[in-house]
Design a protein around this motif. Structure first.
Motif, PDB file in Angstrom:
ATOM      1  N   TYR A  39      -4.034   9.335   5.590  1.00 33.81           N
ATOM      2  CA  TYR A  39      -3.978   9.488   4.132  1.00 33.81           C
ATOM      3  C   TYR A  39      -2.732   8.808   3.558  1.00 33.81           C
ATOM      4  O   TYR A  39      -2.780   8.161   2.531  1.00 33.81           O
ATOM      5  N   ARG A  40      -1.618   8.951   4.276  1.00 33.47           N
ATOM      6  CA  ARG A  40      -0.387   8.333   3.794  1.00 33.47           C
ATOM      7  C   ARG A  40      -0.493   6.807   3.845  1.00 33.47           C
ATOM      8  O   ARG A  40      -0.043   6.105   2.947  1.00 33.47           O
ATOM      9  N   THR A  41      -1.117   6.317   4.904  1.00 25.39           N
ATOM     10  CA  THR A  41      -1.264   4.868   5.050  1.00 25.39           C
ATOM     11  C   THR A  41      -2.162   4.298   3.948  1.00 25.39           C
ATOM     12  O   THR A  41      -1.888   3.224   3.414  1.00 25.39           O
ATOM     13  N   LEU A  42      -3.215   5.037   3.598  1.00 26.21           N
ATOM     14  CA  LEU A  42      -4.088   4.583   2.513  1.00 26.21           C
ATOM     15  C   LEU A  42      -3.302   4.444   1.205  1.00 26.21           C
ATOM     16  O   LEU A  42      -3.479   3.492   0.449  1.00 26.21           O
ATOM     17  N   LYS A  43      -2.423   5.416   0.971  1.00 29.41           N
ATOM     18  CA  LYS A  43      -1.588   5.357  -0.233  1.00 29.41           C
ATOM     19  C   LYS A  43      -0.724   4.103  -0.236  1.00 29.41           C
ATOM     20  O   LYS A  43      -0.569   3.433  -1.263  1.00 29.41           O
ATOM     21  N   LEU A  44      -0.160   3.795   0.928  1.00 29.41           N
ATOM     22  CA  LEU A  44       0.704   2.617   1.040  1.00 29.41           C
ATOM     23  C   LEU A  44      -0.076   1.332   0.800  1.00 29.41           C
ATOM     24  O   LEU A  44       0.396   0.417   0.126  1.00 29.41           O
ATOM     25  N   LEU A  45      -1.277   1.273   1.373  1.00 23.87           N
ATOM     26  CA  LEU A  45      -2.104   0.075   1.203  1.00 23.87           C
ATOM     27  C   LEU A  45      -2.458  -0.116  -0.271  1.00 23.87           C
ATOM     28  O   LEU A  45      -2.495  -1.231  -0.780  1.00 23.87           O
ATOM     29  N   LYS A  46      -2.707   0.983  -0.928  1.00 23.00           N
ATOM     30  CA  LYS A  46      -3.041   0.926  -2.351  1.00 23.00           C
ATOM     31  C   LYS A  46      -1.822   0.451  -3.144  1.00 23.00           C
ATOM     32  O   LYS A  46      -1.913  -0.424  -3.997  1.00 23.00           O
TER      33      LYS A  46
END
Ligand SMILES: [Zn+2]
Ligand SMILES: [Zn+2]
Length: 147
Positions: free
Chosen positions: A41-48
């Motif tokens: 979930y944290r990585t998705l935020k970063l990618l966004k």
């Protein structure tokens, strides 16, 4: 770029679909069992944040989930069936035209646009018509029966 970022980015790039965070987590774990939900979930935020993926809510047809797709795709609108959740993508010159018109009209520099259209797909229109016809019938307890 860390390994989990690459795994997620690959999944999103290759799927061509609109996957929610939980589905992405399941797919990512199949590739690397060490990944945990929080990291994903944290990585998705970063990618966004990094502008590598788009986060969509698709009119919340499925509740609170968000969906992810690659930004490498050409600009398109999402057409969402609010009954079955089917998502179609509309690519068309009219979207670029709208963007140019807005930029001109407001002197605005557009960084992102999101076009979402909700309604009923052809299949669900038929089912709904049937349901409505049914609901009109006397002595039917359709509410309880459907639940
Ligand atoms: Zn539908
Ligand atoms: Zn899309």
């Amino acid at each position: 770029m860390t390994r989990q970022r690459q795994i997620l980015l690959d999944l999103i790039d290759q799927s061509g679909k609109h996957l929610d965070a939980e589905s992405l987590y399941q797919l990512a774990r199949a590739k690397d069992p060490k990944l945990n939900r929080v990291t994903v979930y944290r990585t998705l935020k970063l990618l966004k944040k990094g502008g590598l993926v788009d986060e969509l809510d698709l009119l919340h047809y499925g509740g609170d989930q968000h969906y992810y797709e690659t930004r490498a795709k050409q600009e398109h609108a999402h057409i969402i069936c609010l009954r079955c959740g089917k998502v179609e993508e509309y690519f068309g010159e009219s979207l670029q035209r709208l963007r140019r018109q807005i930029e001109e009209h407001f002197g605005f520099e557009i960084l992102l646009t999101r076009t979402e259209v909700g309604g009923y797909c052809p299949h669900c229109q038929v089912l709904r018509a049937r349901e409505l016809a049914h609901a009109g019938e006397p002595q039917e307890d359709s509410h309880n029966r459907r639940k």
